[in-house]
Design a protein around this motif. Structure first.
Motif, PDB file in Angstrom:
ATOM      1  N   THR A 141       0.706  -1.114  -0.252  1.00 20.42           N
ATOM      2  CA  THR A 141       0.220  -0.055   0.042  1.00 20.42           C
ATOM      3  C   THR A 141       0.692   1.259  -0.161  1.00 20.42           C
ATOM      4  OG1 THR A 141       0.055  -0.254   2.374  1.00 20.42           O
ATOM      5  CG2 THR A 141      -1.948  -1.043   1.258  1.00 20.42           C
ATOM      6  N   VAL A 142       1.557   1.621   1.085  1.00 18.90           N
ATOM      7  CA  VAL A 142       2.245   2.859   1.208  1.00 18.90           C
ATOM      8  C   VAL A 142       3.469   2.811   0.388  1.00 18.90           C
ATOM      9  CG1 VAL A 142       3.363   4.353   2.999  1.00 18.90           C
ATOM     10  CG2 VAL A 142       1.490   3.022   3.518  1.00 18.90           C
ATOM     11  N   SER A 143       4.259   1.903   0.315  1.00 25.39           N
ATOM     12  CA  SER A 143       5.385   1.917  -0.725  1.00 25.39           C
ATOM     13  C   SER A 143       4.951   1.840  -2.091  1.00 25.39           C
ATOM     14  CB  SER A 143       5.930   0.434  -0.320  1.00 25.39           C
ATOM     15  OG  SER A 143       7.163   0.384  -1.280  1.00 25.39           O
ATOM     16  N   GLN A 144       3.955   1.557  -2.689  1.00 29.40           N
ATOM     17  CA  GLN A 144       3.213   1.539  -4.029  1.00 29.40           C
ATOM     18  C   GLN A 144       2.716   3.001  -4.181  1.00 29.40           C
ATOM     19  OE1 GLN A 144       0.672  -1.506  -5.047  1.00 29.40           O
ATOM     20  NE2 GLN A 144       2.407  -3.023  -4.996  1.00 29.40           N
ATOM     21  N   PHE A 147       5.687   5.007  -4.629  1.00 32.28           N
ATOM     22  CA  PHE A 147       6.267   4.983  -5.863  1.00 32.28           C
ATOM     23  C   PHE A 147       5.700   5.753  -6.829  1.00 32.28           C
ATOM     24  CE2 PHE A 147       9.111   3.197  -8.884  1.00 32.28           C
ATOM     25  CZ  PHE A 147       8.222   2.844 -10.087  1.00 32.28           C
ATOM     26  N   ALA A 148       4.192   5.580  -6.726  1.00 29.76           N
ATOM     27  CA  ALA A 148       3.411   6.283  -7.687  1.00 29.76           C
ATOM     28  C   ALA A 148       3.681   7.757  -7.543  1.00 29.76           C
ATOM     29  CB  ALA A 148       1.856   6.102  -7.627  1.00 29.76           C
ATOM     30  N   ILE A 149       3.638   8.332  -6.422  1.00 28.98           N
ATOM     31  CA  ILE A 149       3.701   9.968  -6.260  1.00 28.98           C
ATOM     32  C   ILE A 149       5.255  10.238  -7.033  1.00 28.98           C
ATOM     33  CG2 ILE A 149       4.363  11.499  -4.369  1.00 28.98           C
ATOM     34  CD1 ILE A 149       2.186  10.089  -2.605  1.00 28.98           C
ATOM     35  N   HIS A 150       6.034   9.584  -6.673  1.00 29.47           N
ATOM     36  CA  HIS A 150       7.443   9.670  -6.929  1.00 29.47           C
ATOM     37  C   HIS A 150       7.392   9.678  -8.562  1.00 29.47           C
ATOM     38  CE1 HIS A 150      11.770   9.638  -7.686  1.00 29.47           C
ATOM     39  NE2 HIS A 150      11.955   8.714  -8.433  1.00 29.47           N
ATOM     40  N   MET A 151       6.855   8.960  -9.215  1.00 26.11           N
ATOM     41  CA  MET A 151       6.777   8.831 -10.706  1.00 26.11           C
ATOM     42  C   MET A 151       6.093  10.140 -11.043  1.00 26.11           C
ATOM     43  SD  MET A 151       8.464   6.414 -11.575  1.00 26.11           S
ATOM     44  CE  MET A 151       8.098   6.064 -13.443  1.00 26.11           C
ATOM     45  N   SER A 152       4.795  10.367 -10.630  1.00 32.63           N
ATOM     46  CA  SER A 152       4.022  11.551 -10.881  1.00 32.63           C
ATOM     47  C   SER A 152       4.950  12.962 -10.653  1.00 32.63           C
ATOM     48  CB  SER A 152       2.827  11.457 -10.430  1.00 32.63           C
ATOM     49  OG  SER A 152       2.095  10.514 -10.441  1.00 32.63           O
ATOM     50  N   GLN A 168      -2.086  20.361 -13.958  1.00 34.54           N
ATOM     51  CA  GLN A 168      -2.901  20.701 -12.747  1.00 34.54           C
ATOM     52  C   GLN A 168      -3.395  19.194 -12.481  1.00 34.54           C
ATOM     53  OE1 GLN A 168      -2.748  23.708 -11.157  1.00 34.54           O
ATOM     54  NE2 GLN A 168      -4.154  22.575  -9.656  1.00 34.54           N
ATOM     55  N   THR A 169      -3.974  18.475 -13.575  1.00 33.95           N
ATOM     56  CA  THR A 169      -4.638  17.319 -13.129  1.00 33.95           C
ATOM     57  C   THR A 169      -3.620  16.254 -12.684  1.00 33.95           C
ATOM     58  OG1 THR A 169      -6.137  17.384 -15.129  1.00 33.95           O
ATOM     59  CG2 THR A 169      -5.791  15.464 -13.983  1.00 33.95           C
ATOM     60  N   VAL A 170      -2.560  16.283 -12.854  1.00 34.89           N
ATOM     61  CA  VAL A 170      -1.594  15.397 -12.308  1.00 34.89           C
ATOM     62  C   VAL A 170      -1.047  15.852 -10.790  1.00 34.89           C
ATOM     63  CG1 VAL A 170       1.139  14.554 -12.362  1.00 34.89           C
ATOM     64  CG2 VAL A 170      -0.385  14.670 -14.558  1.00 34.89           C
ATOM     65  N   MET A 171      -1.130  17.240 -10.625  1.00 33.24           N
ATOM     66  CA  MET A 171      -0.807  17.662  -9.263  1.00 33.24           C
ATOM     67  C   MET A 171      -1.835  17.446  -8.141  1.00 33.24           C
ATOM     68  SD  MET A 171      -0.066  21.741  -8.291  1.00 33.24           S
ATOM     69  CE  MET A 171       1.368  21.711  -9.304  1.00 33.24           C
ATOM     70  N   ASN A 172      -3.180  17.497  -8.904  1.00 36.52           N
ATOM     71  CA  ASN A 172      -4.398  16.996  -7.964  1.00 36.52           C
ATOM     72  C   ASN A 172      -4.168  15.383  -7.497  1.00 36.52           C
ATOM     73  OD1 ASN A 172      -5.650  19.518  -7.845  1.00 36.52           O
ATOM     74  ND2 ASN A 172      -6.680  19.317  -9.818  1.00 36.52           N
ATOM     75  N   GLN A 173      -3.758  14.617  -8.628  1.00 41.70           N
ATOM     76  CA  GLN A 173      -3.464  13.183  -8.337  1.00 41.70           C
ATOM     77  C   GLN A 173      -2.515  13.240  -7.233  1.00 41.70           C
ATOM     78  OE1 GLN A 173      -2.804  11.548 -12.220  1.00 41.70           O
ATOM     79  NE2 GLN A 173      -4.733  11.522 -12.643  1.00 41.70           N
ATOM     80  N   LEU A 174      -1.378  13.933  -7.184  1.00 37.80           N
ATOM     81  CA  LEU A 174      -0.349  13.703  -6.292  1.00 37.80           C
ATOM     82  C   LEU A 174      -0.848  14.220  -5.105  1.00 37.80           C
ATOM     83  CD1 LEU A 174       2.752  15.658  -8.263  1.00 37.80           C
ATOM     84  CD2 LEU A 174       2.543  13.255  -7.315  1.00 37.80           C
ATOM     85  N   ILE A 175      -1.705  14.898  -4.637  1.00 37.26           N
ATOM     86  CA  ILE A 175      -2.086  15.553  -3.640  1.00 37.26           C
ATOM     87  C   ILE A 175      -3.279  14.398  -2.981  1.00 37.26           C
ATOM     88  CG2 ILE A 175      -3.727  17.260  -2.300  1.00 37.26           C
ATOM     89  CD1 ILE A 175      -2.908  19.424  -4.235  1.00 37.26           C
ATOM     90  N   THR A 176      -3.898  13.942  -3.671  1.00 38.88           N
ATOM     91  CA  THR A 176      -4.793  12.785  -3.395  1.00 38.88           C
ATOM     92  C   THR A 176      -4.124  11.529  -2.869  1.00 38.88           C
ATOM     93  OG1 THR A 176      -6.498  13.668  -5.071  1.00 38.88           O
ATOM     94  CG2 THR A 176      -6.757  11.277  -3.980  1.00 38.88           C
ATOM     95  N   MET A 177      -2.911  11.373  -3.677  1.00 41.12           N
ATOM     96  CA  MET A 177      -2.240   9.896  -3.436  1.00 41.12           C
ATOM     97  C   MET A 177      -1.417  10.362  -1.988  1.00 41.12           C
ATOM     98  SD  MET A 177      -0.994   8.498  -7.056  1.00 41.12           S
ATOM     99  CE  MET A 177      -0.145   9.902  -7.555  1.00 41.12           C
ATOM    100  N   SER A 178      -1.030  11.542  -1.872  1.00 38.69           N
ATOM    101  CA  SER A 178      -0.019  11.668  -0.721  1.00 38.69           C
ATOM    102  C   SER A 178      -0.977  11.717   0.435  1.00 38.69           C
ATOM    103  CB  SER A 178       0.454  13.197  -0.779  1.00 38.69           C
ATOM    104  OG  SER A 178      -0.554  14.327  -0.866  1.00 38.69           O
ATOM    105  N   GLN A 179      -2.245  12.143   0.316  1.00 40.51           N
ATOM    106  CA  GLN A 179      -3.363  12.252   1.744  1.00 40.51           C
ATOM    107  C   GLN A 179      -3.614  10.656   1.663  1.00 40.51           C
ATOM    108  OE1 GLN A 179      -6.698  14.570   0.150  1.00 40.51           O
ATOM    109  NE2 GLN A 179      -5.596  16.459   1.116  1.00 40.51           N
ATOM    110  N   MET A 180      -3.872   9.787   0.862  1.00 38.18           N
ATOM    111  CA  MET A 180      -4.100   8.482   1.093  1.00 38.18           C
ATOM    112  C   MET A 180      -2.982   7.591   1.739  1.00 38.18           C
ATOM    113  SD  MET A 180      -6.361   6.047   0.397  1.00 38.18           S
ATOM    114  CE  MET A 180      -7.427   6.894  -0.654  1.00 38.18           C
ATOM    115  N   ALA A 181      -1.621   8.015   1.291  1.00 37.26           N
ATOM    116  CA  ALA A 181      -0.483   7.326   1.831  1.00 37.26           C
ATOM    117  C   ALA A 181      -0.519   7.765   3.387  1.00 37.26           C
ATOM    118  CB  ALA A 181       0.606   7.925   0.849  1.00 37.26           C
TER     119      ALA A 181
END
Length: 350
Positions: A141-144, A147-152, A168-181
């Motif tokens: 979970t967190v590790s993946q 990794f996805a945050i790093h790639m984005s 801007q869409t990629v940046m929003n995805q980064l915020i969502t993934m960081s909150q989930m992690a």
């Protein structure tokens, strides 16, 4: 009862003397002497009956007092030798009974401690397995997510150069993934919180845990600890769990502002007392079943102890736990424990 018997015997004696005088067997010069004689006989009978009754009552009171001490969990009570042969045998039988009960209770306590230790070992194995599972979860979970945050994040500068809206869409995805992690990491950290008593004795654990718990739940706490450091690990563990259960009950149900904790370790007994100034309850309500109280009783009974609950509606609640301590040589008890365990093993295997 003895006074009545003596009074009756005195009355019968006076009646026989009077009958003897009437029949001519006894001659009395002055008839008024009969009145004095009857009064003297009755008074003497009452005094002797009272003295005999008090003497027996003292013996019975001593026996009753010692039985009350035993009922409170003090198994070290013994009766002193009595000069009265009628009670000497009773006292001797009482002492023999208490020797047997104390020895058996000591064996039961050792078995209870052994059971607690085995459960702790099983719990440690379960904790290790749970940590392995969490390591896998971290990887899955967190590790993946990281990794996805790093790639984005790595591709974000180029995406912004080509298409700002897509960036801007990629940046929003980064915020969502960081909150989930972050949420996943917090959940895993919460599962890895250590046991409060681990690595410390009961005194040290209570010194830290009790004030913190009271402060977190808006309670004013007072504690009095008198521990000699002679308690076994199993007894300390069970006492700590009982205290935790009692405090949880106070927070959930009592509506209290003040909590008092007292833990005293004597030579032959450990006494725990927890009192609050909450709403209390009637004994009828208590009988209907409180899982917290039942759990505390079961933990105390495993160590040969008992739980006493004193509560009155509107006047708070006091929980007292009495656990016996034994000063006999541990070798004999351990040998008896092994013998009992060994005798039970073939039956279990069968």
């Amino acid at each position: 009862m003895l006074m009545v018997y003596f009074l009756l015997s005195g009355g019968v004696t006076a009646g026989m003397l009077y009958a003897g005088a009437c029949l001519g067997f006894i001659e009395v010069a002055d008839s008024r002497m009969w009145l004095y004689l009857c009064l003297i006989i009755v008074l003497f009978a009452v005094v002797v009956g009272y003295m005999a009754g008090q003497r027996i009552q003292r013996r019975i009171d001593d026996l009753d007092l010692n039985m009350l001490q035993v009922a409170k969990g003090n198994l070290s009570v013994r009766m002193a030798n009595s000069e009265d042969q009628s009670f000497a045998r009773v006292y001797h039988e009482f002492n023999m009974m208490m020797d047997t009960v104390e020895n058996k209770m000591q064996i039961l306590q050792r078995l209870g401690e052994q059971e607690v230790i085995e459960k702790e070992q099983a719990a440690e194995s379960a904790v290790l397995e749970e940590r392995r599972r969490m390591a896998r979860d971290l990887h899955d979970t967190v590790s993946q997510q990281l990794f996805a945050i790093h790639m984005s994040a790595s591709s974000l500068p180029k995406v912004l150069e080509r298409n700002e809206e897509q960036g801007q869409t990629v940046m929003n995805q980064l915020i969502t993934m960081s909150q989930m992690a972050q949420k996943q990491m917090r959940a895993l950290i919460a599962q890895l919180r250590p046991v409060e008593l681990e690595g410390r004795n009961l005194f040290e654990a209570l010194e830290k845990w009790f004030p913190d718990y009271c402060r977190q739940n808006g309670l004013k706490g007072m504690k009095e600890l008198e521990l000699q450091g002679e308690l076994s690990e199993a007894i300390e563990h069970q006492l700590f769990l009982i205290i935790q259960e009692a405090m949880a009950n106070i927070v959930k149900h009592a509506g209290a502002c003040l909590v008092s904790l007292s833990l005293r370790e004597g030579r032959r007994q450990v006494v725990l007392s927890i009192s609050d100034d909450g709403q209390g309850f009637e004994h009828v309500q208590q009988k209907q079943g409180s899982y917290g109280l039942i759990t505390m009783r079961e933990r105390a009974e495993k160590l040969g102890g008992q739980v006493e609950i004193i509560s009155r509606k509107g006047a708070g609640t006091t929980i007292r736990v009495h656990i016996p301590k034994f000063v006999q040589a541990a070798g004999n008890v351990e040998g008896n424990t092994k013998a009992i365990t060994g005798a039970a093993a073939p039956e279990e295997e069968g």
